[in-house]
Write a protein that holds these residues in place. Structure first.
Motif, PDB file in Angstrom:
ATOM      1  N   PHE A 177      35.380  82.087  29.697  1.00 27.52           N
ATOM      2  CA  PHE A 177      36.441  81.798  29.949  1.00 27.52           C
ATOM      3  C   PHE A 177      37.233  81.434  27.907  1.00 27.52           C
ATOM      4  O   PHE A 177      38.463  81.455  27.895  1.00 27.52           O
ATOM      5  CB  PHE A 177      36.118  79.802  30.261  1.00 27.52           C
ATOM      6  CG  PHE A 177      36.141  79.887  31.906  1.00 27.52           C
ATOM      7  CD1 PHE A 177      36.294  80.247  32.430  1.00 27.52           C
ATOM      8  CD2 PHE A 177      36.799  78.523  32.305  1.00 27.52           C
ATOM      9  CE1 PHE A 177      36.588  80.664  33.927  1.00 27.52           C
ATOM     10  CE2 PHE A 177      37.196  78.471  33.883  1.00 27.52           C
ATOM     11  CZ  PHE A 177      36.731  79.872  34.835  1.00 27.52           C
ATOM     12  N   PRO A 178      35.784  80.718  27.424  1.00 24.56           N
ATOM     13  CA  PRO A 178      36.265  80.910  25.666  1.00 24.56           C
ATOM     14  C   PRO A 178      36.707  82.078  25.546  1.00 24.56           C
ATOM     15  O   PRO A 178      38.062  81.971  24.418  1.00 24.56           O
ATOM     16  CB  PRO A 178      35.249  80.564  25.311  1.00 24.56           C
ATOM     17  CG  PRO A 178      34.260  79.954  26.265  1.00 24.56           C
ATOM     18  CD  PRO A 178      34.518  80.287  27.625  1.00 24.56           C
ATOM     19  N   ALA A 179      36.494  82.814  26.206  1.00 26.95           N
ATOM     20  CA  ALA A 179      37.227  84.865  24.940  1.00 26.95           C
ATOM     21  C   ALA A 179      38.482  84.536  25.702  1.00 26.95           C
ATOM     22  O   ALA A 179      39.398  85.015  25.231  1.00 26.95           O
ATOM     23  CB  ALA A 179      36.566  85.763  25.864  1.00 26.95           C
ATOM     24  N   LEU A 180      38.816  84.366  27.532  1.00 30.25           N
ATOM     25  CA  LEU A 180      40.299  84.533  27.842  1.00 30.25           C
ATOM     26  C   LEU A 180      41.123  83.833  27.867  1.00 30.25           C
ATOM     27  O   LEU A 180      41.600  84.468  27.432  1.00 30.25           O
ATOM     28  CB  LEU A 180      39.567  84.541  29.588  1.00 30.25           C
ATOM     29  CG  LEU A 180      39.268  85.554  30.184  1.00 30.25           C
ATOM     30  CD1 LEU A 180      38.564  86.247  30.113  1.00 30.25           C
ATOM     31  CD2 LEU A 180      39.264  85.419  31.913  1.00 30.25           C
ATOM     32  N   GLU A 181      40.377  82.196  26.838  1.00 33.53           N
ATOM     33  CA  GLU A 181      41.444  81.638  26.724  1.00 33.53           C
ATOM     34  C   GLU A 181      41.641  82.130  25.124  1.00 33.53           C
ATOM     35  O   GLU A 181      42.614  81.690  24.832  1.00 33.53           O
ATOM     36  CB  GLU A 181      41.192  79.933  26.296  1.00 33.53           C
ATOM     37  CG  GLU A 181      40.228  79.288  27.540  1.00 33.53           C
ATOM     38  CD  GLU A 181      39.980  77.846  27.885  1.00 33.53           C
ATOM     39  OE1 GLU A 181      39.636  77.434  28.723  1.00 33.53           O
ATOM     40  OE2 GLU A 181      38.974  78.218  26.938  1.00 33.53           O
ATOM     41  N   ALA A 182      40.794  82.418  24.626  1.00 32.60           N
ATOM     42  CA  ALA A 182      41.099  83.136  23.161  1.00 32.60           C
ATOM     43  C   ALA A 182      42.265  84.117  23.360  1.00 32.60           C
ATOM     44  O   ALA A 182      43.139  84.248  22.576  1.00 32.60           O
ATOM     45  CB  ALA A 182      40.181  83.651  22.633  1.00 32.60           C
ATOM     46  N   ALA A 183      42.420  84.972  24.009  1.00 33.18           N
ATOM     47  CA  ALA A 183      43.677  86.208  24.408  1.00 33.18           C
ATOM     48  C   ALA A 183      44.492  85.458  25.145  1.00 33.18           C
ATOM     49  O   ALA A 183      45.424  86.051  25.042  1.00 33.18           O
ATOM     50  CB  ALA A 183      43.044  87.261  25.773  1.00 33.18           C
ATOM     51  N   GLY A 184      44.331  83.976  25.316  1.00 30.94           N
ATOM     52  CA  GLY A 184      45.755  83.794  25.774  1.00 30.94           C
ATOM     53  C   GLY A 184      45.838  83.158  27.251  1.00 30.94           C
ATOM     54  O   GLY A 184      47.226  83.785  27.679  1.00 30.94           O
ATOM     55  N   ILE A 185      44.540  83.217  28.089  1.00 26.64           N
ATOM     56  CA  ILE A 185      44.297  83.350  29.284  1.00 26.64           C
ATOM     57  C   ILE A 185      44.408  82.455  29.941  1.00 26.64           C
ATOM     58  O   ILE A 185      43.417  81.975  29.742  1.00 26.64           O
ATOM     59  CB  ILE A 185      44.010  84.654  30.087  1.00 26.64           C
ATOM     60  CG1 ILE A 185      44.588  85.945  29.176  1.00 26.64           C
ATOM     61  CG2 ILE A 185      43.992  84.824  31.730  1.00 26.64           C
ATOM     62  CD1 ILE A 185      43.036  86.642  29.723  1.00 26.64           C
ATOM     63  N   LYS A 186      44.970  81.989  30.634  1.00 30.85           N
ATOM     64  CA  LYS A 186      44.362  80.694  31.484  1.00 30.85           C
ATOM     65  C   LYS A 186      43.125  80.905  32.637  1.00 30.85           C
ATOM     66  O   LYS A 186      43.809  81.584  33.701  1.00 30.85           O
ATOM     67  CB  LYS A 186      45.229  79.545  32.483  1.00 30.85           C
ATOM     68  CG  LYS A 186      45.255  78.591  32.867  1.00 30.85           C
ATOM     69  CD  LYS A 186      46.167  78.178  33.346  1.00 30.85           C
ATOM     70  CE  LYS A 186      46.411  76.838  34.372  1.00 30.85           C
ATOM     71  NZ  LYS A 186      47.082  76.203  35.380  1.00 30.85           N
ATOM     72  N   PRO A 187      42.106  80.667  32.167  1.00 30.51           N
ATOM     73  CA  PRO A 187      40.478  81.117  32.835  1.00 30.51           C
ATOM     74  C   PRO A 187      40.087  80.753  34.933  1.00 30.51           C
ATOM     75  O   PRO A 187      40.802  79.358  34.450  1.00 30.51           O
ATOM     76  CB  PRO A 187      39.558  80.839  32.122  1.00 30.51           C
ATOM     77  CG  PRO A 187      39.940  79.536  31.943  1.00 30.51           C
ATOM     78  CD  PRO A 187      41.441  79.835  31.174  1.00 30.51           C
TER      79      PRO A 187
END
Length: 304
Positions: A38-48
């Motif tokens: 989740f943190p990697a997706l959130e860092a890319a601007g993605i709601k995980p």
């Protein structure tokens, strides 16, 4: 402009790069198989969201407001995992859906003896992963026809970019220069995958598109060019016949073709990284080749 909400099934390497290019007024949600990511997706601007082959109530709610669907999930023995889980939801629970993009592979073409091919070429994939990909392409195409929505099939060649390239392999000691007579491969920078997706989505374009560079080249040449750029000695050449390879790697070298990309260019798309030299030069110059971390702040991937 109507609100645009994208949902990515399988928000991995390409999906995160795609989200990093989003305009500020576009939302992107996506799935992973573990909440640890989740943190990697959130860092890319993605709601995980977690997707393990079953739709959660939370995913259904998100899909109900999704306008554009991107699928980057490999099929298995049981078929396409997204269609297996979400076919009915896509047909009856996504009232705002306008467009579907499916990330496939040029592997569906099989071997063409080094000849140039385009989207009209006969697909003769080997049994296994490539055959399952072609079956999944057809299933998505048929679903698009049923719901009267455009489906863009993006057939990708070998993916590389920040964190995944010859520089990284040279630095960590895993680079090899396997030489097989007359063998060439196409490749595609992840930035161009992202840009192609955005281009096709904005135009509501459907069809089959080869998303690949302009210059199929021997793989050993790419390693040698990167080594020269880094100022290090390239690894020695290894004849393919004597190389110790896994069955999968040996199978990969069993297909030889030169893949053309005229279909998406005919719509007006321009590749930013049309050959490996330009891409390696760019990543070396801006320090993005290592990927995430300090150098990632200067990534060539455009941010919204």
């Amino acid at each position: 402009m109507t609100e645009q909400n994208f949902f990515i099934f399988g928000a991995g390497y390409s999906g995160k790069a795609f989200a990093q290019m989003r305009p500020r007024d576009v939302s992107v949600a996506g799935t992973t198989r573990s909440s640890d990511k989740f943190p990697a997706l959130e860092a890319a601007g993605i709601k995980p969201f977690v997707f393990d082959g079953h739709l959660t109530p939370e995913i259904r709610v998100q899909l109900a407001k999704t306008t554009h669907l991107v699928v980057s999930a490999a099929p298995g023995d049981d078929g396409d995992p997204v269609l297996n889980a979400a076919r009915e939801t896509i047909m009856h629970g996504m009232p705002l859906l306008r467009w579907i993009g499916y990330l496939s592979t040029v592997g569906v073409y099989g071997d063409h003896g080094g000849a140039w091919i385009d989207e009209t070429a006969t697909c003769r994939p080997k049994p296994g992963r490539s055959t399952m990909r072609l079956d999944a392409e057809q299933a998505w195409h048929e679903l698009g026809e049923k719901i009267a929505r455009p489906v863009a099939i993006l057939r990708l060649s070998g993916i590389y970019g920040p964190g995944r390239n010859a520089f990284v392999n040279l630095e960590n000691g895993t680079a090899k220069r396997l030489v097989k007579k007359d063998q060439v491969f196409n490749r595609i920078h992840v930035q161009d995958i992202s840009a192609a997706l955005w281009f096709l989505a904005r135009g509501d374009y459907g069809g089959v598109f080869n998303v690949t560079d302009d210059e199929p080249a021997p793989p050993q040449d790419v390693v040698a060019y990167a080594a020269e750029k880094m100022g290090v000695a390239p690894p020695p050449e290894i004849p393919f016949e004597t190389a110790q390879l896994s069955p999968m790697a040996r199978s990969f070298y069993g297909e030889n073709k030169r893949v053309a990309n005229a279909a998406i260019k005919a719509l007006g798309f321009t590749f930013g990284m049309p050959d490996y030299r330009l891409a390696l030069d760019s990543m070396w110059a801006d320090g993005s080749w290592r990927g995430e971390g300090e150098s990632d702040r200067r990534s060539p991937i455009r941010r919204g």
